[in-house]
Design a protein around this motif. Structure first.
Motif, mmCIF file in Angstrom:
data_model
loop_
_atom_site.group_PDB
_atom_site.id
_atom_site.type_symbol
_atom_site.label_atom_id
_atom_site.label_comp_id
_atom_site.label_asym_id
_atom_site.label_seq_id
_atom_site.Cartn_x
_atom_site.Cartn_y
_atom_site.Cartn_z
ATOM 1 N N PRO A 96 -4.780 -6.280 3.233
ATOM 2 C CA PRO A 96 -5.129 -7.024 4.526
ATOM 3 C C PRO A 96 -4.838 -6.268 5.558
ATOM 4 C CG PRO A 96 -3.379 -7.924 2.886
ATOM 5 C CD PRO A 96 -3.622 -6.493 2.332
ATOM 6 N N LEU A 97 -5.629 -6.663 6.657
ATOM 7 C CA LEU A 97 -5.472 -5.977 8.092
ATOM 8 C C LEU A 97 -4.272 -6.260 8.545
ATOM 9 C CD1 LEU A 97 -9.444 -6.628 9.337
ATOM 10 C CD2 LEU A 97 -8.367 -4.659 7.971
ATOM 11 N N LEU A 98 -4.006 -5.147 9.660
ATOM 12 C CA LEU A 98 -2.753 -5.381 10.220
ATOM 13 C C LEU A 98 -3.067 -5.080 11.704
ATOM 14 C CD1 LEU A 98 -0.574 -2.671 7.923
ATOM 15 C CD2 LEU A 98 -0.803 -5.233 7.725
ATOM 16 N N THR A 99 -1.932 -5.586 12.490
ATOM 17 C CA THR A 99 -2.140 -5.285 14.050
ATOM 18 C C THR A 99 -0.932 -4.209 14.452
ATOM 19 O OG1 THR A 99 -0.853 -6.911 14.855
ATOM 20 C CG2 THR A 99 -2.934 -7.540 14.217
ATOM 21 N N ALA A 100 -0.921 -3.877 15.633
ATOM 22 C CA ALA A 100 -0.084 -2.995 16.286
ATOM 23 C C ALA A 100 1.461 -3.868 16.366
ATOM 24 C CB ALA A 100 -0.365 -2.362 17.540
ATOM 25 N N LEU A 101 1.410 -5.068 16.322
ATOM 26 C CA LEU A 101 2.490 -6.051 16.610
ATOM 27 C C LEU A 101 2.883 -6.498 15.336
ATOM 28 C CD1 LEU A 101 1.216 -7.909 19.608
ATOM 29 C CD2 LEU A 101 2.489 -5.899 19.712
ATOM 30 N N ASN A 102 2.211 -6.622 14.276
ATOM 31 C CA ASN A 102 2.636 -7.135 12.901
ATOM 32 C C ASN A 102 2.763 -6.094 11.752
ATOM 33 O OD1 ASN A 102 2.906 -9.117 10.941
ATOM 34 N ND2 ASN A 102 1.500 -10.692 11.415
ATOM 35 N N PRO B 167 -1.872 -12.654 11.788
ATOM 36 C CA PRO B 167 -1.726 -14.128 12.057
ATOM 37 C C PRO B 167 -2.602 -15.037 12.420
ATOM 38 C CG PRO B 167 -1.218 -12.916 14.180
ATOM 39 C CD PRO B 167 -1.680 -11.851 12.824
ATOM 40 N N PHE B 168 -3.756 -14.944 11.876
ATOM 41 C CA PHE B 168 -4.918 -15.606 12.303
ATOM 42 C C PHE B 168 -5.982 -15.403 11.046
ATOM 43 C CE2 PHE B 168 -5.635 -11.726 14.875
ATOM 44 C CZ PHE B 168 -7.045 -11.391 14.378
ATOM 45 N N GLU B 169 -6.790 -16.212 10.964
ATOM 46 C CA GLU B 169 -8.111 -16.232 10.092
ATOM 47 C C GLU B 169 -9.248 -15.930 10.829
ATOM 48 O OE1 GLU B 169 -7.798 -19.654 7.766
ATOM 49 O OE2 GLU B 169 -5.619 -19.294 7.140
ATOM 50 N N GLY B 170 -9.267 -16.310 12.110
ATOM 51 C CA GLY B 170 -10.612 -16.144 12.712
ATOM 52 C C GLY B 170 -10.129 -15.870 14.413
ATOM 53 N N LEU C 246 -11.574 -18.972 0.566
ATOM 54 C CA LEU C 246 -11.117 -19.313 -0.806
ATOM 55 C C LEU C 246 -9.759 -19.625 -0.942
ATOM 56 C CD1 LEU C 246 -13.658 -16.491 -2.167
ATOM 57 C CD2 LEU C 246 -14.199 -18.849 -1.743
ATOM 58 N N LEU C 247 -9.138 -19.824 -0.023
ATOM 59 C CA LEU C 247 -7.668 -20.096 -0.285
ATOM 60 C C LEU C 247 -6.960 -18.997 -0.990
ATOM 61 C CD1 LEU C 247 -7.695 -23.909 -0.989
ATOM 62 C CD2 LEU C 247 -7.498 -22.669 1.140
ATOM 63 N N ALA C 248 -7.304 -17.697 -0.769
ATOM 64 C CA ALA C 248 -6.713 -16.581 -1.450
ATOM 65 C C ALA C 248 -5.374 -16.163 -0.857
ATOM 66 C CB ALA C 248 -7.708 -15.387 -1.365
ATOM 67 N N SER C 249 -4.713 -15.322 -1.635
ATOM 68 C CA SER C 249 -3.202 -15.004 -1.271
ATOM 69 C C SER C 249 -3.318 -13.983 -0.030
ATOM 70 C CB SER C 249 -2.560 -14.209 -2.315
ATOM 71 O OG SER C 249 -3.336 -13.249 -2.675
ATOM 72 N N ASP C 250 -2.400 -13.609 0.442
ATOM 73 C CA ASP C 250 -2.318 -12.606 1.683
ATOM 74 C C ASP C 250 -2.162 -11.107 1.177
ATOM 75 O OD1 ASP C 250 -2.176 -14.658 3.661
ATOM 76 O OD2 ASP C 250 0.077 -14.746 3.731
ATOM 77 N N ALA D 268 -9.370 -4.157 19.155
ATOM 78 C CA ALA D 268 -9.102 -5.480 19.354
ATOM 79 C C ALA D 268 -7.833 -5.859 18.629
ATOM 80 C CB ALA D 268 -10.193 -6.520 18.660
ATOM 81 N N LEU D 269 -7.385 -5.304 17.468
ATOM 82 C CA LEU D 269 -6.187 -5.187 16.879
ATOM 83 C C LEU D 269 -5.104 -4.530 17.392
ATOM 84 C CD1 LEU D 269 -7.245 -5.214 12.911
ATOM 85 C CD2 LEU D 269 -6.737 -7.135 14.644
ATOM 86 N N GLY D 270 -5.326 -3.673 18.272
ATOM 87 C CA GLY D 270 -4.300 -2.998 19.019
ATOM 88 C C GLY D 270 -3.963 -1.552 18.258
ATOM 89 N N LEU D 271 -4.808 -1.287 17.525
ATOM 90 C CA LEU D 271 -4.196 0.016 16.568
ATOM 91 C C LEU D 271 -4.715 1.154 17.333
ATOM 92 C CD1 LEU D 271 -5.791 -1.415 13.108
ATOM 93 C CD2 LEU D 271 -3.416 -1.310 14.023
ATOM 94 N N SER D 272 -4.122 2.475 16.929
ATOM 95 C CA SER D 272 -4.502 3.650 17.486
ATOM 96 C C SER D 272 -5.754 4.116 16.872
ATOM 97 C CB SER D 272 -3.229 4.730 17.029
ATOM 98 O OG SER D 272 -3.281 4.602 15.653
ATOM 99 N N LYS D 273 -6.466 5.087 17.594
ATOM 100 C CA LYS D 273 -7.592 5.553 17.107
ATOM 101 C C LYS D 273 -7.724 6.237 15.527
ATOM 102 C CE LYS D 273 -11.590 8.298 18.583
ATOM 103 N NZ LYS D 273 -12.478 7.247 18.637
ATOM 104 N N SER D 274 -8.585 5.707 14.881
ATOM 105 C CA SER D 274 -8.721 6.242 13.461
ATOM 106 C C SER D 274 -7.609 5.730 12.753
ATOM 107 C CB SER D 274 -9.015 7.543 13.398
ATOM 108 O OG SER D 274 -9.853 7.986 14.163
ATOM 109 N N SER D 275 -6.773 4.677 12.823
ATOM 110 C CA SER D 275 -5.912 4.327 11.940
ATOM 111 C C SER D 275 -6.176 2.920 11.269
ATOM 112 C CB SER D 275 -4.497 4.018 12.790
ATOM 113 O OG SER D 275 -4.962 2.754 13.920
ATOM 114 N N LEU D 276 -7.507 2.158 11.693
ATOM 115 C CA LEU D 276 -8.133 1.142 10.798
ATOM 116 C C LEU D 276 -8.365 1.860 9.259
ATOM 117 C CD1 LEU D 276 -8.915 -1.890 10.817
ATOM 118 C CD2 LEU D 276 -11.243 -0.921 11.334
ATOM 119 N N GLN D 277 -7.876 1.029 8.571
ATOM 120 C CA GLN D 277 -8.170 1.239 7.048
ATOM 121 C C GLN D 277 -9.674 1.153 6.790
ATOM 122 O OE1 GLN D 277 -7.626 -1.632 3.784
ATOM 123 N NE2 GLN D 277 -6.509 -2.598 5.336
ATOM 124 N N LYS D 278 -10.215 2.075 6.087
ATOM 125 C CA LYS D 278 -11.770 2.218 5.755
ATOM 126 C C LYS D 278 -11.991 1.038 4.712
ATOM 127 C CE LYS D 278 -12.596 7.083 7.079
ATOM 128 N NZ LYS D 278 -13.235 7.032 8.185
#
Length: 290
Positions: free
Chosen positions: A91-97, A102-105, A124-128, A172-182
């Motif tokens: 799952p994607l993360l944010t700098a605050l979470n 905490p959102f689906e869209g 598809l009502l999948a788990s987190d 947009a997620l407030g993550l540091s540069k290059s920290s978003l998972q590929k």
């Protein structure tokens, strides 16, 4: 949207859908329209409806003998938007979470390469936990700046756009540069003739002399609701016309001379009711900083 059309068709015997069929020529003859696909006859009809726009519709109308219809269609201006499908192992993360988002869209503001992001897995009502598939849309400005023929996207452009959009998601997620998972899978597509930027603001267009009409969401805005209302309005207009015996009177003409005005809304369309007081007060704000 396909299931909506299938459901409507299952409730009536008055509609006959022919697939596959690509109409390439419209020819008026003895009060009817002869449709053909590369010189192969597709049938004769009392009236025609153009429920499409862009270059294909313009080419179809160019030699149809419908100058007023063709002129109105050519006034339409469309944006270009990039769509990126990306699948992530976690799952994607944010700098605050520290857990899942905490959102689906969400609408994204202040990021040029991304205007909308949505979690397809949640449909598809999948788990987190586990892999998640997300869709990201660019802004219209970004789409215009990086527009190429959508039928043949250069590899260099595709890579450039993909990286820019993923960086936009990261920002947009407030993550540091290059920290978003590929992502382990991506699919990029240019929506070359995307959403309207102008509109006549009318439900439909109908030429009684040519027995031809136009319907589509762009006539009223850019939403599923607008598309449905437009189709209903044109159907009623054509029915009223033939109930009166099919006169050539201009009394039944609609929208042939209406001026176009700029269309307000989001880069990915309009969402009627989104700005209501109830929804604004019930939706928590998420502020992120880098």
């Amino acid at each position: 949207m396909r299931p909506l059309a299938d459901s409507l068709l299952s409730q009536t015997s008055l509609v006959n859908v022919v697939r596959p069929c690509w109409v390439s020529t419209l020819e008026p003859f003895n009060g009817t329209w002869h449709l053909s696909e590369k010189q192969k006859p597709c049938g004769q009809f009392d009236a025609i409806v153009i429920a499409h726009n862009g270059k294909c519709a313009n080419r179809l109308l160019a030699a149809s003998g419908l100058p007023l219809i063709a002129k109105q269609m050519k006034r339409l201006e469309l944006s270009s938007i990039w769509a990126l499908l990306a699948a992530f192992e976690d799952p994607l993360l944010t700098a605050l979470n520290a857990s899942s988002l905490p959102f689906e869209g969400a609408f994204v503001k202040g990021v040029e390469s991304v205007s909308w992001m949505a979690n397809n897995t949640k449909k598809l009502l999948a788990s987190d936990s586990g892999p998640q598939c997300w869709t990201f849309f660019s802004t219209a400005t970004f789409g215009k700046q990086n527009k190429v023929p959508q039928e043949s996207i250069p590899n260099a452009t595709a890579e450039k756009v993909k990286e820019a959009m993923l960086e936009g998601v990261e920002k947009a997620l407030g993550l540091s540069k290059s920290s978003l998972q590929k992502p382990f899978y991506t699919k990029l597509q240019l929506w070359g003739a995307a959403l309207p930027t102008n509109t006549p603001g009318i439900p439909c267009i109908f030429d009684p002399r040519g027995r031809a009409g136009i319907c589509g969401d762009w006539l009223l805005g850019s939403s599923l609701e607008a598309a449905a209302l437009s189709g209903i309005a044109l159907a009623d207009q054509i029915a009223d016309y033939f109930e009166q015996g099919g006169p050539c009177s201009d009394e039944f003409a609609v929208g042939l001379h209406d001026e176009y005005k700029p269309l307000e809304g989001y880069d990915i369309g309009q969402f009627p009711g989104l700005e209501s007081v109830d929804q604004i007060t019930n939706v928590p704000a998420l502020t992120l900083t880098t």
